[in-house]
Write an enzyme that holds these catalytic residues in place. Structure first.
Site, PDB file in Angstrom:
ATOM      1  N   THR A 131       0.933  -1.035   0.060  1.00 19.60           N
ATOM      2  CA  THR A 131      -0.179   0.001   0.015  1.00 19.60           C
ATOM      3  C   THR A 131       0.749   1.336  -0.024  1.00 19.60           C
ATOM      4  OG1 THR A 131      -1.561   1.359   1.460  1.00 19.60           O
ATOM      5  CG2 THR A 131       0.100  -0.312   2.542  1.00 19.60           C
ATOM      6  N   ASP A 132       0.310   2.532  -0.421  1.00 19.14           N
ATOM      7  CA  ASP A 132       0.972   3.592  -0.366  1.00 19.14           C
ATOM      8  C   ASP A 132       1.130   4.260   0.949  1.00 19.14           C
ATOM      9  OD1 ASP A 132      -1.731   4.130  -0.103  1.00 19.14           O
ATOM     10  OD2 ASP A 132      -1.859   5.731  -1.584  1.00 19.14           O
ATOM     11  N   GLU A 133       0.192   3.558   2.024  1.00 19.46           N
ATOM     12  CA  GLU A 133       0.290   4.248   3.488  1.00 19.46           C
ATOM     13  C   GLU A 133       1.756   3.892   4.050  1.00 19.46           C
ATOM     14  OE1 GLU A 133      -3.341   3.697   5.830  1.00 19.46           O
ATOM     15  OE2 GLU A 133      -4.423   3.187   4.254  1.00 19.46           O
ATOM     16  N   TYR A 157      -1.630  -0.315  11.002  1.00 23.87           N
ATOM     17  CA  TYR A 157      -1.661  -0.955   9.779  1.00 23.87           C
ATOM     18  C   TYR A 157      -0.666  -0.775   8.990  1.00 23.87           C
ATOM     19  CZ  TYR A 157      -3.005  -1.457   4.982  1.00 23.87           C
ATOM     20  OH  TYR A 157      -3.254  -1.566   3.437  1.00 23.87           O
ATOM     21  N   LYS A 161       2.317  -3.419   7.474  1.00 20.05           N
ATOM     22  CA  LYS A 161       2.563  -3.291   5.947  1.00 20.05           C
ATOM     23  C   LYS A 161       4.066  -2.948   5.613  1.00 20.05           C
ATOM     24  CE  LYS A 161       0.312  -4.729   3.084  1.00 20.05           C
ATOM     25  NZ  LYS A 161       0.207  -6.007   2.477  1.00 20.05           N
ATOM     26  N   ASN A 186      -5.526   4.078  -3.237  1.00 19.94           N
ATOM     27  CA  ASN A 186      -6.744   3.623  -2.629  1.00 19.94           C
ATOM     28  C   ASN A 186      -7.617   2.846  -3.662  1.00 19.94           C
ATOM     29  OD1 ASN A 186      -5.712   5.114  -0.449  1.00 19.94           O
ATOM     30  ND2 ASN A 186      -7.965   5.075   0.484  1.00 19.94           N
ATOM     31  N   ASN A 256     -11.750  14.019   0.314  1.00 19.72           N
ATOM     32  CA  ASN A 256     -12.612  13.048   0.605  1.00 19.72           C
ATOM     33  C   ASN A 256     -14.097  13.722   0.546  1.00 19.72           C
ATOM     34  OD1 ASN A 256     -10.908  11.001   1.291  1.00 19.72           O
ATOM     35  ND2 ASN A 256     -11.003  11.048   3.339  1.00 19.72           N
TER      36      ASN A 256
END
Length: 345
Positions: A131-133, A157, A161, A186, A256
């Protein structure tokens, strides 16, 4: 002919990948290993479960014996590793399952692959989906994440990852395991569990419930339609350079609050008799702790090296997603009871 083991293949992205791969590669064998927790379901594979090329195994990636036996029984030459705990809110509330699945589970898979492929001469691959997170958060003027962006995870989280990404890299450099990693932005699309922003807003709006938006709603996300993500993973499996990382994104940055408003606009166009009512459901709620402000992916490498391009724009993908949830109410009604109130990205 490839023999694939797809971990987490009954989850959101995993099941979409299974559908994609079976359609695109009619001669291949696909084995799904999935624990079938809250986010994974047989229903996600219902239309292909009777396909003789597919085998669904209910099991845990942390079960080293089960994993090793599957590799041998099915002569697996390609592992596509989706299985992960993936929701930030859940990781804040209870981080231990994230460490167990995302870190230990990845370790178990790497060890099993190393032992089984040690003497193999075939074109084996371990594709690790991340993930980019892991890169943390961006300021408004910062350049998008690239494959060389330093890791700065901000949630349990994201940290779990990041740890799994480092393990995958280490197994390439230490043991020569044929690994490739992808870090995506996302995702959205069919079969996404209704705790994430887009399916939550769609399903809540359809039932006239509040549309909860964290804080000021100005958090920015780079949205990737799940079918485009699957085609990107396919490109990396087939043409990616071993030991390397490829970021998959579509330059679709949206705040968002704007994403929620677009969903309401689409629903207005589908249900003109309810036009305006959906927007009235938008409600600010208390922001989550440590909420990353902006994510953005630079997909230049996968575009230039592998020739990958997305097919969907954000608007076309979002309309397809809204229509899927309208047409599959029984699917998300079944899963809805498993959600919890603070469901978002």
């Amino acid at each position: 002919m490839r023999h694939l083991l797809v971990t987490g293949g009954a989850g959101f992205i995993g099941s979409n990948f299974v559908h994609h791969w079976l359609a695109a590669h009619p001669g291949d064998r696909v084995v799904v290993l999935d624990k079938l927790t809250y986010a994974g379901s047989r229903a996600n594979l219902a239309t292909v479960e009777s396909d003789p090329r597919l085998r669904l195994v209910v099991g845990d990636i942390c079960d080293a014996g089960r994993v090793g036996l599957l590799l041998e029984e099915e002569r697996i030459d390609t592992i596509v590793h989706f299985a992960a705990e993936s929701h930030v809110d859940r990781s804040i509330k209870s981080p231990e399952p994230f460490i167990e699945t995302n870190v230990r589970g990845t370790f178990v898979l790497l060890e099993a692959a190393r032992r089984y492929w040690e003497d193999e001469q075939t074109d084996c691959r371990f594709l690790h989906v991340s993930t980019d997170e892991v890169y943390g958060t961006l300021g408004p003027e910062d350049p998008p994440f690239s494959e060389t962006t330093p890791y700065r995870p901000n949630s349990p989280y994201a940290a779990s990852k990041a740890a799994s990404d480092h393990l995958v890299r280490a197994y390439f450099h230490t043991y020569g395991l044929p690994v490739v990693t992808t870090n995506c932005s996302n995702n959205y699309g069919p079969y996404q569990f209704a705790e994430k922003l887009i399916p939550l807003m769609i399903t809540n709006a359809l039932e006239g419930r509040v549309l909860p938006v964290y804080g000021d709603g100005l958090q920015v996300r780079d949205w990737l339609y799940v079918a485009d993500h699957c085609s990107g993973i396919e490109a990396v499996i087939e043409r990616g350079q071993l030991g390397e990382t490829y970021n998959i994104g579509t330059r679709n940055e949206r705040r968002n609050i704007d994403t929620v408003r677009i969903i309401c606009d689409i629903l207005d166009s589908i249900y003109p008799e309810r036009a305006g009512q959906f927007h009235q459901l938008i409600t600010p709620v208390t922001d989550r702790p440590g909420h990353d402000r902006r994510y953005a992916i630079d997909p230049t490498r996968i575009e230039t090296e592998l020739g990958w391009r997305p097919r969907e724009s954000f608007e076309s993908g979002l309309r397809r997603t809204v229509e899927w949830y309208i047409d599959n109410r029984s699917w998300w009604h079944t899963h809805q009871a498993l959600s919890f109130p603070s469901r978002q990205v």
